[in-house]
Design an enzyme around this catalytic site. Sequence first.
Site, mmCIF file in Angstrom:
data_model
loop_
_atom_site.group_PDB
_atom_site.id
_atom_site.type_symbol
_atom_site.label_atom_id
_atom_site.label_comp_id
_atom_site.label_asym_id
_atom_site.label_seq_id
_atom_site.Cartn_x
_atom_site.Cartn_y
_atom_site.Cartn_z
ATOM 1 N N ASP A 1 16.096 -22.934 -36.279
ATOM 2 C CA ASP A 1 14.749 -22.720 -35.315
ATOM 3 C C ASP A 1 15.260 -22.838 -33.886
ATOM 4 O OD1 ASP A 1 15.093 -25.451 -35.981
ATOM 5 O OD2 ASP A 1 13.285 -25.966 -34.865
ATOM 6 N N GLU B 1 13.939 -28.341 -36.422
ATOM 7 C CA GLU B 1 14.333 -29.465 -35.647
ATOM 8 C C GLU B 1 13.876 -29.558 -34.051
ATOM 9 O OE1 GLU B 1 17.362 -31.547 -32.952
ATOM 10 O OE2 GLU B 1 16.532 -29.334 -32.650
HETATM 11 ZN ZN LIG Z 1 19.811 -27.733 -31.220
#
Ligand SMILES: [Zn+2]
Length: 490
Positions: free
Chosen positions: A125, A192
């Site tokens: 992501d 994340e």
């Molecule tokens: Zn990163």
Amino acid sequence: MTKLKKGGLLLLLAIAILIAVLLTRTASFTPSEQYQQFSARNVQVDANQVANHLSEAIRFKTVSHDDWRQREDDQYEGFLAWIAATYPEVQSQLTLERVNDFTLLYRWKGKQSNEPAVLMSAHYDVVPVNPGTESLWEHAPYAGEIADGYIWGRGSLDDKSAVIALLEATTLLIKQGYEPQGDVYLAFTHDEEIGSVYGSQAVTELFKGRDIKLAWTLDEGSFVLDGMVPGVSRKIASVNIAEKGYLTLEFVAHGQGGHSSMPPQDTAVSILAEAIVKLKNAPVPGGLEGLSEQLYTEMAKYMPYSKRLLFANSWLFKPLIEKEMGKIPSGNAMLRTTTAPTMLEGSVKANVLPITAKAKVNFRIHPRDNVESVIAYVKGVINDDRIDINVVREFEASNVSDKNANGFNKIAAAAREVHGDDVIVTPGLTIAATDSRYYSEITNSYRFNPMSITSQDLAGFHGTNERISIDNMVKAVEFYARLMSSEQPK
Ligand SMILES: [Zn+2]
């Protein structure tokens, strides 16, 4: 001899001894340059192919928004389907499990599956492009253009480059017929940038639940730093063994509302402002100790004489070093829990007195502190019962991983073999948050991406004109292939 003369001579003697001690300590303040080596596989990397693959990966808008409902699931599905089609060897040789729909967890079964496994992780992501900055990009952020020896676009540094390099390295090793000793896990996480709850936290829970022993993990969190430490000309591979914690506090000051033409002595805004100034004037205590001290002491061995003299004699000069480091934001962040007021809210109208005024202050917690100790410190500093303090978000600093363990030594060896013997490898501290804060609950976790970057490159990180050189991608593939196949010490 008069008493005075005798005293003067003694003082001179003391100064001479002190100088001798300082100089002797500085002379022996040199790096050890002792590194372990491991037998490992070399791979032949096709630079064009790797660049094209990263370029294609960037074109999927796998963007994490603070409001996860803005996620474009078809972009995520598209990217995962692209991985399956682009890396058929990985797909057939490794077993794949999807965690919470979008995180991929691959297991490459080793010859000795009962040995502790290793986990290599990267997130796919990316953060959104800051609205209004699109036109500042030399190459459109999701076009994945290849120009001037670079692959351009969101995710090229953070962190699709690592995802692609891991997949390429695994493919090349499979093509060589390589089989790992113990199991190798690859995790490609999907959230994340918005807290990692469904990605790395879930993966960590899965390992715990199945009682799978991991020897170590590797994930993002630092790079090979080129020209980024003042005074050190050699490249530095900072393999980070811990990361800071996180705390956002909301301060709410209360006042009497009413018309602003007849204000009381204190308004909610002035009460709040005083609290913020108190915090600014009383930074959370810190110091050059533990991990920061190890890192800076190691770096200083490569610095010019004047700085070596200071660090070699830190028993005398530590207060001076701390004062100087504290003036630089990056140095200050290594020394202590940092304090950053970020959001303010007052009255709704210029001529209306506020009933409440609110501020959010973000702290990054040094491993020497914890959430509770920081809150207690802040309350003590503000010491004003007209202000309520609420916790908005918190997590502790991570565990500190072992810098003498096999995993660290293997990473150090692979970094030097790929980037040259001249590279200095040192343990460090990640000042932001990464997926490893969960992994480090169960094993030694190292934070390092094997690409060499300058401060100019770093500006693209969550910023504008994010890019990575093709040469760095080639080196990253070589690094992961060596690391995955590192076995016996030589
Ligand atoms: Zn990163």
